[in-house]
Design an enzyme around this catalytic site. Structure first.
Site, PDB file in Angstrom:
ATOM      1  N   SER A 238       0.850  -1.184   0.000  1.00  0.00           N
ATOM      2  CA  SER A 238       0.000   0.000   0.000  1.00  0.00           C
ATOM      3  C   SER A 238       0.886   1.234   0.000  1.00  0.00           C
ATOM      4  CB  SER A 238      -0.902   0.004   1.239  1.00  0.00           C
ATOM      5  OG  SER A 238      -0.119   0.159   2.410  1.00  0.00           O
ATOM      6  N   LYS A 239       0.252   2.402   0.058  1.00  0.00           N
ATOM      7  CA  LYS A 239       1.004   3.660  -0.010  1.00  0.00           C
ATOM      8  C   LYS A 239       2.008   3.809   1.121  1.00  0.00           C
ATOM      9  CE  LYS A 239      -2.570   6.181  -2.521  1.00  0.00           C
ATOM     10  NZ  LYS A 239      -3.609   7.226  -2.448  1.00  0.00           N
TER      11      LYS A 239
END
Length: 464
Positions: A238-239
């Site tokens: 994810s980010k």
């Protein structure tokens, strides 16, 4: 023999991310390797969240990676009538039915099932009521009450799914639009898709889709579900793990060929090989090489891969890409031939083109704007050393040729004449011409700077 047809169907609700790019790559390679077709389909049925900007960004990323599609892009938002014609066919043949239950009633059914220790799902209240169309009514697929959905996953092997785990799922909303499960089956069937290779987050969709294929009499494609990509902490990427959008890697100075070589290894292997050109991938890729375990995204490994492709890259091309980064992040607009002289100095050591641009920034300044490290100036440009630099500057000015060998010979003669060791002058010269204590080889650097720039910097350093 049936032509191989694969597809990549991103949703334009966000940028093309690493996992999607890998899926696209696997589908692209398999189609290309088998003389087949690779289709791009934009699954934009979520009109509230889909944007033209995201669609353009996805297509730009595909082009940057070199994943050229043979057909498309097709847009699901333009195919609603086609999907509804097949929903109507299921209604006619008894494979689907209208349902008047409100979302609140369906949720109550699920809560009741949970309370009784059962799987929370729609209870089939309208299944045999023979309802027709009406306000607020959805269309549900009539899932068989008993049996299993069995398919042989290309990657994971045989998978069986008990239909009692499923309910009569919605295939058309009350507003008349088809649900994803319906749209994707119709699209894949109409477009002749033979192999559906996708992330294993779609595995739970496959049994429902197989039931729709069978109810409509469509031939089944082969399904393959690729394990997910994890961050270094072994959690879904994810980010928080850094950049997830493919085009962010372009901006960070990664080469598309390096991204392809690295992405393909996230879930596929070919012996002990680690690095692949596009041609090598087209020769060696196989579905049999796809693994069953999740892959871990490793920035160090990506940097190593990228540094290899920089090291072996075509200098004019790298110079052009370096120029794009410099022009987009600085006020400088260096000439192509100047960049082509700079690039070879950094090819052996740069991990990314952005790093190369940052390290080569001193080449872009004139003597008046070159920033100097004050601590380095104080440490290395002592009054005694400045005298030596002044003499060397006058000798450089008189050189017939201003190239690596001439500069090296001049410096060697001066050292012999003065009895100085090279290390006594190396860092002072480096500070004088670059403003810092880090640079490629001194004589290579001065040759690229050229006589005029080098002498201007020497003169500037003597005034600091």
């Amino acid at each position: 023999m049936t032509q191989i047809v694969t597809r990549f169907p991103p949703s334009p609700t966000g940028y093309l991310h690493i996992g999607g790019a890998r899926t696209a790559l696997f589908n692209y390679l398999y189609a290309r390797q088998n003389g087949g077709k690779f289709i791009l389909r934009i699954e934009d049925t979520d009109q509230a969240r889909s944007t033209q900007e995201m669609t353009d960004a996805i297509i730009d990323a595909m082009h940057w990676l070199g994943l050229d599609f043979d057909e498309g892009p097709f847009f699901q938002s333009e195919r609603g009538d086609i999907y509804n014609s097949y929903v109507d066919k299921l209604l006619e043949t008894g494979g689907a039915y209208y349902c008047s239950c409100t979302p609140e009633e369906v949720e109550e059914m699920r809560e009741t099932a949970r309370a009784n220790g059962l799987k929370p799902k729609y209870n089939g209240k309208c299944r045999e009521m023979g309802l027709g169309p009406g306000p607020g009514r959805v269309v549900r697929f009539k899932t068989p009450l008993t049996g299993k959905v069995v398919f042989d996953d290309i990657i994971k092997g045989p998978i069986a799914w008990d239909v009692q785990e499923m309910d009569d799922f919605v295939i058309r909303r009350a507003d008349g639009s088809a649900i994803y499960q319906m749209a994707v089956v119709v699209d894949d069937a109409e477009m002749g898709v033979t192999h559906v290779i996708r992330g294993d987050d779609h595995q739970n969709n496959t049994p429902k889709q197989i039931l729709i294929y069978q109810a409509l009499g469509f031939p089944l494609p082969k399904f393959g579900h690729v394990p997910m990509i994890l961050g270094p902490d072994k959690k879904k990427m994810s980010k928080r793990h850094g950049a997830t959008s493919v085009m962010m890697y372009k901006d960070m100075g990664y080469l598309p060929e390096a991204m392809l070589s690295y992405l393909v290894r996230l879930g596929w292997s070919h012996g002990d090989d680690e690095l692949f050109t596009r041609d090598e991938l087209l020769q060696k890729f196989s579905l049999e090489g796809l693994g069953k375990s999740a892959s871990v995204f490793d920035m160090d490994k990506l940097n190593w891969t990228n540094s290899h492709f920089i090291k072996t890259g075509d200098v004019p091309r790298l110079a052009g890409l370096l120029g794009e980064i410099i022009r987009s992040t600085t006020p400088f607009d260096p000439a192509q031939d100047y960049l082509e002289a700079i690039v070879p100095l950094y090819q052996p050591r740069a991990k990314t083109l952005k790093e190369m641009a940052e390290q080569a920034a001193f080449f872009l300044h004139d003597a008046g704007t070159l920033p100097y490290d004050g601590a380095a100036v104080a440490k290395f440009l002592t009054p005694e050393i400045r005298e030596h630099l002044a003499v060397m500057a006058s000798r450089m000015e008189a050189l017939p040729a201003f190239d690596h060998k001439s500069l090296e010979d001049m410096a060697a003669a001066y050292l012999e004449e003065t009895g100085l060791k090279f290390k006594a002058l190396a860092q002072p010269i480096r500070v004088a011409i670059t403003g810092t204590t880090m640079s490629p080889g001194l004589f290579e650097t001065m040759e690229v700077l050229g006589r005029e720039r080098t002498l201007e910097r020497f003169r500037k350093a003597l005034t600091l």
